[in-house]
Design a protein around this motif. Structure first.
Motif, PDB file in Angstrom:
ATOM      1  N   GLU A 180       0.770  -1.188  -0.064  1.00 51.05           N
ATOM      2  CA  GLU A 180       0.025   0.127  -0.095  1.00 51.05           C
ATOM      3  C   GLU A 180       0.914   1.190  -0.062  1.00 51.05           C
ATOM      4  O   GLU A 180       0.179   2.288  -0.339  1.00 51.05           O
ATOM      5  CB  GLU A 180      -1.086   0.046   1.209  1.00 51.05           C
ATOM      6  N   THR A 181       2.184   1.071   0.453  1.00 53.18           N
ATOM      7  CA  THR A 181       3.031   2.424   0.276  1.00 53.18           C
ATOM      8  C   THR A 181       3.820   2.454  -0.742  1.00 53.18           C
ATOM      9  O   THR A 181       4.658   3.383  -0.972  1.00 53.18           O
ATOM     10  CB  THR A 181       3.746   2.161   1.979  1.00 53.18           C
ATOM     11  N   GLN A 182       3.786   1.473  -1.533  1.00 51.49           N
ATOM     12  CA  GLN A 182       4.623   1.717  -2.842  1.00 51.49           C
ATOM     13  C   GLN A 182       4.326   2.618  -3.778  1.00 51.49           C
ATOM     14  O   GLN A 182       3.195   2.749  -4.131  1.00 51.49           O
ATOM     15  CB  GLN A 182       4.365   0.245  -3.750  1.00 51.49           C
ATOM     16  N   PRO A 183       5.307   3.536  -4.066  1.00 52.19           N
ATOM     17  CA  PRO A 183       4.935   4.698  -4.636  1.00 52.19           C
ATOM     18  C   PRO A 183       4.835   4.622  -6.197  1.00 52.19           C
ATOM     19  O   PRO A 183       5.372   3.640  -6.910  1.00 52.19           O
ATOM     20  CB  PRO A 183       5.971   5.966  -4.417  1.00 52.19           C
ATOM     21  N   VAL A 184       3.820   5.176  -6.971  1.00 52.62           N
ATOM     22  CA  VAL A 184       3.737   5.197  -8.378  1.00 52.62           C
ATOM     23  C   VAL A 184       4.984   6.019  -8.959  1.00 52.62           C
ATOM     24  O   VAL A 184       5.312   6.693  -8.622  1.00 52.62           O
ATOM     25  CB  VAL A 184       2.461   5.640  -8.710  1.00 52.62           C
ATOM     26  N   LYS A 185       5.106   5.528 -10.179  1.00 49.30           N
ATOM     27  CA  LYS A 185       6.163   6.156 -11.145  1.00 49.30           C
ATOM     28  C   LYS A 185       5.771   6.786 -12.199  1.00 49.30           C
ATOM     29  O   LYS A 185       5.143   6.052 -13.101  1.00 49.30           O
ATOM     30  CB  LYS A 185       7.254   5.135 -11.436  1.00 49.30           C
ATOM     31  N   PHE A 186       5.580   8.161 -12.399  1.00 49.48           N
ATOM     32  CA  PHE A 186       5.113   8.719 -13.382  1.00 49.48           C
ATOM     33  C   PHE A 186       5.992   8.692 -14.682  1.00 49.48           C
ATOM     34  O   PHE A 186       7.270   9.102 -14.567  1.00 49.48           O
ATOM     35  CB  PHE A 186       4.812   9.950 -13.130  1.00 49.48           C
ATOM     36  N   VAL A 187       5.639   8.164 -15.861  1.00 48.83           N
ATOM     37  CA  VAL A 187       6.656   8.013 -16.878  1.00 48.83           C
ATOM     38  C   VAL A 187       6.396   8.993 -18.187  1.00 48.83           C
ATOM     39  O   VAL A 187       7.244   8.695 -19.254  1.00 48.83           O
ATOM     40  CB  VAL A 187       6.977   6.516 -17.370  1.00 48.83           C
ATOM     41  N   HIS A 265      -4.263  -0.253  -4.690  1.00 52.86           N
ATOM     42  CA  HIS A 265      -4.053   0.396  -3.401  1.00 52.86           C
ATOM     43  C   HIS A 265      -3.338   1.652  -3.366  1.00 52.86           C
ATOM     44  O   HIS A 265      -3.434   2.537  -2.581  1.00 52.86           O
ATOM     45  CB  HIS A 265      -3.036  -0.849  -2.909  1.00 52.86           C
ATOM     46  N   ASN A 266      -2.513   1.926  -4.495  1.00 51.24           N
ATOM     47  CA  ASN A 266      -1.791   3.314  -4.578  1.00 51.24           C
ATOM     48  C   ASN A 266      -2.412   4.453  -5.471  1.00 51.24           C
ATOM     49  O   ASN A 266      -2.039   5.411  -5.759  1.00 51.24           O
ATOM     50  CB  ASN A 266      -0.305   3.480  -4.816  1.00 51.24           C
ATOM     51  N   PHE A 267      -3.493   3.791  -5.962  1.00 50.07           N
ATOM     52  CA  PHE A 267      -4.205   4.763  -7.092  1.00 50.07           C
ATOM     53  C   PHE A 267      -4.856   6.102  -6.555  1.00 50.07           C
ATOM     54  O   PHE A 267      -4.713   7.050  -7.045  1.00 50.07           O
ATOM     55  CB  PHE A 267      -5.500   3.894  -7.575  1.00 50.07           C
ATOM     56  N   GLU A 268      -5.295   5.801  -5.296  1.00 49.14           N
ATOM     57  CA  GLU A 268      -5.897   7.064  -4.613  1.00 49.14           C
ATOM     58  C   GLU A 268      -4.614   8.338  -4.378  1.00 49.14           C
ATOM     59  O   GLU A 268      -5.101   9.374  -4.885  1.00 49.14           O
ATOM     60  CB  GLU A 268      -6.404   6.893  -3.400  1.00 49.14           C
ATOM     61  N   ASN A 269      -3.523   7.892  -4.161  1.00 53.88           N
ATOM     62  CA  ASN A 269      -2.334   8.949  -4.027  1.00 53.88           C
ATOM     63  C   ASN A 269      -1.934   9.406  -5.376  1.00 53.88           C
ATOM     64  O   ASN A 269      -1.713  10.872  -5.773  1.00 53.88           O
ATOM     65  CB  ASN A 269      -1.186   8.331  -3.188  1.00 53.88           C
ATOM     66  N   ALA A 270      -1.896   8.513  -6.318  1.00 55.77           N
ATOM     67  CA  ALA A 270      -1.811   9.016  -7.940  1.00 55.77           C
ATOM     68  C   ALA A 270      -2.592  10.030  -8.445  1.00 55.77           C
ATOM     69  O   ALA A 270      -2.545  11.065  -8.758  1.00 55.77           O
ATOM     70  CB  ALA A 270      -1.621   7.767  -8.696  1.00 55.77           C
ATOM     71  N   GLU A 271      -3.973   9.738  -7.955  1.00 53.56           N
ATOM     72  CA  GLU A 271      -5.188  10.474  -8.332  1.00 53.56           C
ATOM     73  C   GLU A 271      -5.024  11.775  -7.886  1.00 53.56           C
ATOM     74  O   GLU A 271      -5.536  12.883  -8.601  1.00 53.56           O
ATOM     75  CB  GLU A 271      -6.392  10.020  -7.863  1.00 53.56           C
ATOM     76  N   ILE A 272      -4.568  11.974  -6.698  1.00 52.55           N
ATOM     77  CA  ILE A 272      -4.490  13.474  -6.128  1.00 52.55           C
ATOM     78  C   ILE A 272      -3.313  14.430  -7.059  1.00 52.55           C
ATOM     79  O   ILE A 272      -3.632  15.406  -7.083  1.00 52.55           O
ATOM     80  CB  ILE A 272      -4.080  13.515  -4.518  1.00 52.55           C
TER      81      ILE A 272
END
Length: 631
Positions: A180-187, A265-272
């Protein structure tokens, strides 16, 4: 306050004892010892708001027989009987009734007895005899409440709420959930206006072909997505396996963001992050994007700065939370008190004689920070603390809130005063009791015992096994919940709306079900074309060829399974982080069965026989899906 002494004969007060006993009730109390104490306790509790079923057995053998037959919330052990060793009996009771609250009653109340009960027994409270009515009533009510709390905690972790991560892991320990804490990576990011690419930027080489061509592809599939459903809902997400594309729209503006490591799991953080970026683009640059084929320098530089925040967010290191929530090895000791010189000597001895990591402090704030930021298994707590720390038992309670598996070793400065020691025992926050001036060698030995106990609780909380027979159920249950409270969150109920099977762009079979007067309707050939086109895009446009895995359209998650030229699309609504893992495994298993049916029929899909098999399988799948995800 009125005191009750033993009475010779109180049978007249309870002429019909059997009518008082009701084993269907949960408030059962067993008294192991003299009949005099039985009647005394019974008289005291007869005036209580709680109604108790009280039993008495003279000998341990008789008590064990009853313990094997019935459940008891509270077991009282008479320490004044020469043939009963309260410490040993308490351990026997705990083995047979892990949830029972054990109370020792005794005329003796010396500090040695209390220390022996705490250190070697399995006792929850101590009662001095003769009894004080109000104190006894309150103590039994408190013990009964703690019994109910422990029972609820144990039940909660043993049978977690349905649709929670914990419930899925209980049924299938092989499931693997995303970090859940794995950060997304914008490419990368693309900004498109009316199908015309106005700005593209990739932070790493993921494309095998021209960016403009890919922008055209995305515009095309986005338009196709809008035409598929009567609701005109746009395509919002495409998962190509290793890379996900998030699509967001504002009138004729389309922004596509390319992401690695995206999970539910990390979609919400990416969406912000995405929403903030798009809001800024619309606010500052929409006019330039809409009016000019070639964006002006100022606007272009502004867009570069805005989209650059995506790349910058990749560099943000994951910050550890102040409070450690995951279960760890609990291999550290905190020594907290007011005598700095004595602490320093003890720390040096620990370092010389053991590999236990010990930290000492005389500062209340530092002690709290240490407990919050370290996996502390043992708290060596002096009975004298700094003034701002307050009562040491309150501090012990706080420590157990932070880490329920921590073992509190209470260092009493005056062991001759038994009342504070009884209060410490009855609080439930002290696990071991030692004299403040105990030798450093013995203090180390008690710390090792406490560490072993803490590690045992920690290991049991991580084992995934049932805790029904564990001796420390409350601590284990609290540690499990504290370790990952989110795994007990309940997700929305997912809904399987339909299954669509097609070969290349040719529909083969479809079945859709109605939920809450809502049914997904679309042009079958267009849907087959959309998924096949996306599959082709993934295979051709990326450096590492990616197959279409899922897309989000019309409020539904469309999960795609492949086998050669056959594709199966599962339409599911309300896919949350935890249910997504279970759903993906479920549809994968169903897809294997469908592919096997096709193989069995030598890929002759047009026959009536194979369609009948599809019908049977899909209807059974729907029933199993509803059963798996029902509450």
């Amino acid at each position: 306050m009125e005191e009750f002494d033993p009475l010779d004969d109180l049978d007249s007060l309870f002429e019909n004892e059997e009518s008082y006993v009701n084993l269907s009730q949960q408030n059962n109390i067993l008294i192991i010892g003299s009949r005099g104490k039985f009647h005394t306790i019974k008289k005291v509790l007869s005036n209580s708001l709680e109604k108790y079923n009280i039993f008495q057995k003279d000998t341990l053998d008789e008590a064990i027989v009853l313990l094997l037959q019935e459940l008891f919330a509270i077991v009282v052990i008479d320490n004044d009987r020469e043939d009963i060793n309260a410490v040993s009996v308490s351990r026997v009771v705990r083995i047979n009734h892990p949830l029972a609250r054990v109370v020792v009653i005794s005329k003796k109340r010396g500090s040695r007895l209390i220390a022996n009960i705490i250190n070697h027994g399995s006792v929850d409270a101590f009662l001095s005899y003769p009894l004080k009515e109000n104190y006894v009533s309150n103590l039994f009510a408190e013990q009964l409440a703690k019994h109910e709390i422990t029972k609820m905690l144990s039940s909660f972790v043993s049978q977690p709420p349905k649709l929670s991560k914990a419930s899925y892991l209980l049924l299938d320990p092989t499931l693997t959930f995303a970090d859940e804490t794995q950060p997304v990576k914008f490419v990368g990011v693309m900004i498109i206006w009316k199908s015309v690419p106005r700005y593209t930027k990739f932070f790493e080489d993921i494309l095998a072909k021209d960016e403009i061509l890919f922008a055209g592809y995305l515009s095309g599939v986005s338009m196709l997505g809008r035409e598929l459903l009567a609701t005109k809902d746009p395509l919002r997400e495409i998962n190509f396996g290793g890379v996900s594309v998030i699509l967001r729209f504002h009138d004729d503006l389309q922004v596509s963001i390319f992401i690695r490591n995206l999970t539910r799991h990390n979609f919400e953080n990416a969406e912000i992050i995405i929403t903030d970026m798009i809001d800024e683009i619309i606010r500052d640059n929409l006019k330039d994007i809409a009016q000019f084929d070639l964006i002006k320098d100022d606007a272009y530089n502004n867009i570069v700065a805005i989209t650059g925040k995506l790349e910058a967010s990749n560099q943000i290191e994951k910050i550890e939370p102040e409070i450690k929530t995951e279960v760890s090895d609990n291999n550290e000791v905190l020594l907290f008190g007011i005598d700095k010189a004595s602490q320093d000597r003890l720390v040096k001895y620990f370092a010389k004689k053991s590999d236990i990591q010990i930290t000492n402090t005389t500062n209340h704030s530092d002690a709290i920070k240490f407990l919050n930021s370290h996996h502390c298994g043992v708290l060596l707590l002096d009975s004298n603390l700094p003034e701002d720390a307050g009562d040491p038992l309150f501090f012990a309670e706080h420590a157990k809130e932070i880490n329920p598996s921590i073992q509190v070793v209470f260092r009493a400065r005056d062991r001759r005063a038994s009342s504070p020691l009884i209060f410490a025992l009855n609080s439930g926050f002290v696990n071991f009791l030692i004299p403040y001036k105990l030798s450093r060698k013995q203090t180390l030995e008690w710390s090792k015992k406490a560490m072993e106990k803490s590690l045992e609780i920690s290991m049991q909380s991580k084992s995934g096994e049932s805790i029904d027979q564990a001796l420390d159920q409350a601590a284990i249950a609290r540690t499990m919940i504290r370790g990952n409270v989110k795994q007990y969150d309940v997700d929305d109920i997912p809904e399987l709306h339909g299954i669509f099977i097609f070969r290349d762009v040719t529909p083969i079979f479809q079945v859709f079900w109605e939920y809450q007067n809502s049914k997904i309707e679309f042009d079958e050939e267009m849907m087959a074309g959309l998924v096949s086109s996306l599959d082709a895009v993934g295979g051709e446009m990326f450096v590492e060829a990616e197959s279409i895995g899922a897309l989000e359209l019309g409020g539904a998650k469309i999960i795609v399974q492949h086998s050669e030229d056959i594709k199966i699309a599962f339409f599911v609504k309300h896919v949350d982080p935890n249910t997504s893992v279970v759903i993906n495994k479920f549809v994968s298993e169903v897809a294997i069965q469908i592919f096997k049916i096709i193989a069995d029929e030598n890929r002759q899909i047009d026959s009536y026989k194979i369609r009948a098999r599809f019908d049977t399988l899909c209807n059974r799948m729907r029933s199993e899906f509803n059963e798996k995800f029902s509450i």
